[in-house]
Write an enzyme that holds these catalytic residues in place. Structure first.
Site, PDB file in Angstrom:
ATOM      1  N   HIS A 244       0.849  -1.192   0.000  1.00  0.00           N
ATOM      2  CA  HIS A 244       0.000   0.000   0.000  1.00  0.00           C
ATOM      3  C   HIS A 244       0.880   1.235   0.000  1.00  0.00           C
ATOM      4  O   HIS A 244       1.963   1.224   0.592  1.00  0.00           O
ATOM      5  CB  HIS A 244      -0.912   0.015   1.234  1.00  0.00           C
ATOM      6  CG  HIS A 244      -2.084   0.925   1.075  1.00  0.00           C
ATOM      7  ND1 HIS A 244      -2.034   2.256   1.391  1.00  0.00           N
ATOM      8  CD2 HIS A 244      -3.327   0.693   0.576  1.00  0.00           C
ATOM      9  CE1 HIS A 244      -3.205   2.809   1.118  1.00  0.00           C
ATOM     10  NE2 HIS A 244      -4.001   1.890   0.619  1.00  0.00           N
ATOM     11  N   GLU A 303      -7.788  -5.430  -0.307  1.00  0.00           N
ATOM     12  CA  GLU A 303      -8.319  -6.224  -1.415  1.00  0.00           C
ATOM     13  C   GLU A 303      -8.296  -7.723  -1.149  1.00  0.00           C
ATOM     14  O   GLU A 303      -9.084  -8.469  -1.728  1.00  0.00           O
ATOM     15  CB  GLU A 303      -7.534  -5.917  -2.701  1.00  0.00           C
ATOM     16  CG  GLU A 303      -7.527  -4.460  -3.097  1.00  0.00           C
ATOM     17  CD  GLU A 303      -8.861  -3.941  -3.584  1.00  0.00           C
ATOM     18  OE1 GLU A 303      -9.887  -4.309  -2.994  1.00  0.00           O
ATOM     19  OE2 GLU A 303      -8.872  -3.175  -4.552  1.00  0.00           O
TER      20      GLU A 303
HETATM   21  N1  ACO Z   1       4.027  -7.528  -4.590  1.00  0.00           N
HETATM   22  C1  ACO Z   1       5.344  -7.505  -4.841  1.00  0.00           C
HETATM   23  N2  ACO Z   1       6.103  -6.401  -4.746  1.00  0.00           N
HETATM   24  C2  ACO Z   1       5.512  -5.274  -4.371  1.00  0.00           C
HETATM   25  C3  ACO Z   1       4.138  -5.232  -4.085  1.00  0.00           C
HETATM   26  C4  ACO Z   1       3.384  -6.411  -4.206  1.00  0.00           C
HETATM   27  N3  ACO Z   1       2.078  -6.455  -3.940  1.00  0.00           N
HETATM   28  N4  ACO Z   1       3.807  -3.973  -3.746  1.00  0.00           N
HETATM   29  C5  ACO Z   1       4.926  -3.250  -3.820  1.00  0.00           C
HETATM   30  N5  ACO Z   1       5.952  -4.022  -4.204  1.00  0.00           N
HETATM   31  C6  ACO Z   1       7.330  -3.626  -4.385  1.00  0.00           C
HETATM   32  C7  ACO Z   1       7.529  -2.889  -5.688  1.00  0.00           C
HETATM   33  O1  ACO Z   1       7.808  -3.759  -6.753  1.00  0.00           O
HETATM   34  C8  ACO Z   1       8.674  -1.990  -5.356  1.00  0.00           C
HETATM   35  O2  ACO Z   1       9.869  -2.694  -5.435  1.00  0.00           O
HETATM   36  P1  ACO Z   1      11.194  -2.035  -6.127  1.00  0.00           P
HETATM   37  O3  ACO Z   1      11.464  -0.824  -5.295  1.00  0.00           O
HETATM   38  O4  ACO Z   1      12.206  -3.122  -6.026  1.00  0.00           O
HETATM   39  O5  ACO Z   1      10.756  -1.698  -7.519  1.00  0.00           O
HETATM   40  C9  ACO Z   1       8.438  -1.638  -3.888  1.00  0.00           C
HETATM   41  O6  ACO Z   1       7.663  -2.695  -3.353  1.00  0.00           O
HETATM   42  C10 ACO Z   1       7.681  -0.351  -3.688  1.00  0.00           C
HETATM   43  O7  ACO Z   1       6.544  -0.364  -4.513  1.00  0.00           O
HETATM   44  P2  ACO Z   1       5.876   0.923  -5.101  1.00  0.00           P
HETATM   45  O8  ACO Z   1       5.289   0.578  -6.422  1.00  0.00           O
HETATM   46  O9  ACO Z   1       6.768   2.114  -5.014  1.00  0.00           O
HETATM   47  O10 ACO Z   1       4.725   1.154  -4.073  1.00  0.00           O
HETATM   48  P3  ACO Z   1       3.474   2.033  -4.335  1.00  0.00           P
HETATM   49  O11 ACO Z   1       3.210   2.769  -3.107  1.00  0.00           O
HETATM   50  O12 ACO Z   1       3.609   2.839  -5.555  1.00  0.00           O
HETATM   51  O13 ACO Z   1       2.376   0.918  -4.651  1.00  0.00           O
HETATM   52  C11 ACO Z   1       0.547  -0.524  -4.617  1.00  0.00           C
HETATM   53  C12 ACO Z   1       1.276   0.603  -3.877  1.00  0.00           C
HETATM   54  C13 ACO Z   1       0.200  -0.047  -6.027  1.00  0.00           C
HETATM   55  C14 ACO Z   1      -0.748  -0.818  -3.868  1.00  0.00           C
HETATM   56  C15 ACO Z   1       1.453  -1.779  -4.680  1.00  0.00           C
HETATM   57  O14 ACO Z   1       1.749  -2.199  -3.368  1.00  0.00           O
HETATM   58  C16 ACO Z   1       0.837  -2.901  -5.498  1.00  0.00           C
HETATM   59  O15 ACO Z   1       0.993  -2.928  -6.716  1.00  0.00           O
HETATM   60  N6  ACO Z   1       0.119  -3.889  -4.843  1.00  0.00           N
HETATM   61  C17 ACO Z   1      -0.515  -4.959  -5.564  1.00  0.00           C
HETATM   62  C18 ACO Z   1      -1.862  -4.495  -6.149  1.00  0.00           C
HETATM   63  C19 ACO Z   1      -2.903  -4.263  -5.082  1.00  0.00           C
HETATM   64  O16 ACO Z   1      -3.063  -5.029  -4.133  1.00  0.00           O
HETATM   65  N7  ACO Z   1      -3.673  -3.148  -5.264  1.00  0.00           N
HETATM   66  C20 ACO Z   1      -4.714  -2.741  -4.311  1.00  0.00           C
HETATM   67  C21 ACO Z   1      -4.226  -1.650  -3.416  1.00  0.00           C
HETATM   68  S1  ACO Z   1      -5.389  -1.211  -2.189  1.00  0.00           S
HETATM   69  C22 ACO Z   1      -6.408  -0.147  -2.955  1.00  0.00           C
HETATM   70  O17 ACO Z   1      -6.064   0.619  -3.797  1.00  0.00           O
HETATM   71  C23 ACO Z   1      -7.845  -0.181  -2.609  1.00  0.00           C
END
Ligand code: ACO
Length: 361
Positions: A244, A303
């Site tokens: 998140h 989610e």
């Molecule tokens: N699985 C694996 N790796 C992850 C995940 C995940 N679920 N979430 C973040 N990371 C990793 C990224 O790859 C990144 O790694 P890196 O720095 O080596 O590239 C690091 O963690 C940071 O991720 P960011 O993309 O900078 O985090 P951001 O705050 O932008 O993303 C998000 C948040 C989009 C929710 C992300 O965690 C994600 O894609 N989760 C999976 C999709 C999901 O569950 N979405 C629902 C969110 S809740 C909602 O909106 C209601």
């Protein structure tokens, strides 16, 4: 400059507070776990609307029931081609037919729209006739009845209420920000809700719970969780339902929804197997994420248990984002009105990194 506007404060709001360090969500003064399971969606919508629509009655149930009946007239525009599209796209197309406006009548139609259009889309896609709303029912009970054309128990309606209330608002998330940007141009509430819905659709926001079910089905057994998840991360995939932007600890909505899954299962006498399996997958995912991303705390988000709860209610995974919109729409509308009441046009700046100025040929 802040990539993804991380850490940027872009609005003042009285609507909700997301504390990412403590894992707390407060909606107009109430902790989300206190509202979910004790409040009907109509009451949560009233809580959000209070002070933003002066003519909102203290009980929204009757006017929302009437709005469901009114908006059902738009279902006539749903042809087979549209119904075969992704349900969010079909629902969005019907919603786009509603006129813009800034008043309570428009707002109620917009709350009613995803609740009425989604069941209609699912039924027409399955070759069945849409079922008209029953204005006398609660919003949650009517959604389930229109979806399945069968009696709905109090426990099922309460479980859907718990979900809709849990997701009704959540600070300046991507879809709410989109809705506020559009509101700041004074385009109207329908335009704001369309912007919110379009942002919600993506898998990094509200599009994740359907893929959570795909992931659980593909994993199949608890023993397969670790190897499957390892392979997914090795491919560079993100694990749906984890991570998140704001929460650095567990999303409090995950536990509110897990409690709702348990309550529903004990009321229906459903076998606890699916929940136990999901918990095993969740534990494996949390361990693996800790190993792979030791510097980035990644925990369960809303989610993951959304998927379990909506599945237990018999809703198809393809509709999960639409059901999310049924809850979040009250938040989009309240934020749009809040933006209109006090906010300026939202217009950030960009840094130009393109070519030097040159003479056009
Ligand atoms: N699985 C694996 N790796 C992850 C995940 C995940 N679920 N979430 C973040 N990371 C990793 C990224 O790859 C990144 O790694 P890196 O720095 O080596 O590239 C690091 O963690 C940071 O991720 P960011 O993309 O900078 O985090 P951001 O705050 O932008 O993303 C998000 C948040 C989009 C929710 C992300 O965690 C994600 O894609 N989760 C999976 C999709 C999901 O569950 N979405 C629902 C969110 S809740 C909602 O909106 C209601």
């Amino acid at each position: 400059m802040s990539e993804g506007l991380e850490g940027v404060i872009a609005a003042r709001t009285v609507l909700s507070d997301v504390d990412g360090a403590q894992g707390r969500l407060v909606i107009r003064g109430y902790a989300v776990e206190d509202l979910a399971g004790r409040t009907r969606y109509e009451e949560a919508a009233h809580l959000l609307f209070d002070g933003f629509f002066d003519d909102a009655p203290s009980d929204l149930a009757a006017v929302l029931g009437e709005a469901r009946a009114r908006v059902f007239a738009e279902v006539g525009a749903l042809d087979d081609g549209l119904a075969r599209r992704d349900p969010v796209e079909a629902m969005r197309a019907l919603l786009a037919r509603l006129p813009d406006g800034d008043d309570l009548r428009t707002a109620l139609l917009l709350i009613a729209a995803p609740a009425v259009f989604t069941p209609a889309v699912l039924r027409v896609a399955a070759g069945e006739a849409p079922i008209a709303p029953d204005p006398a029912l609660s919003h949650a009970a009517d959604i389930l009845r229109m979806t399945r054309d069968a009696p709905v128990t109090d426990a099922e309606a309460a479980a859907l209420d718990a979900y809709l209330v849990t997701v009704c608002d959540h600070g300046l998330n991507a879809s709410t920000f989109a809705a506020r940007v559009v509101a700041s141009t004074r385009a109207g509430l329908t335009s704001s809700v369309l912007a919110g819905l379009s942002a919600l659709k993506g898998p990094l926001h509200g599009g994740a719970p359907g893929p959570v079910i795909d992931m659980l089905d593909a994993i199949g057994t608890p023993e397969n969780a670790r190897p499957w998840l390892e392979r997914a991360l090795a491919r560079g995939d993100r694990l749906m339902g984890f991570g998140h932007r704001i929460y650095r600890v567990r999303d409090p909505r995950a536990d509110a929804l897990k409690a709702a899954v348990r309550t529903l299962a004990s009321a229906t006498g459903a076998a606890p197997g699916r929940l136990a399996f999901a918990e095993a997958v969740e534990q494996a995912a949390l361990e693996i994420l800790r190993e792979h991303k030791p510097d980035r705390p990644l925990d369960t988000n809303v989610e993951f248990y959304t998927a379990l709860l909506l599945e237990a209610l018999g809703l198809p995974p393809a509709s999960f984002t639409c059901v999310f919109a049924m809850g979040r729409v009250a938040g989009w509308l309240a934020h749009a009105r809040e933006q209109l009441a006090g906010g300026r046009l939202i217009r950030p700046q960009s840094v130009y990194v393109g070519p030097e100025v040159r003479v056009a040929a």
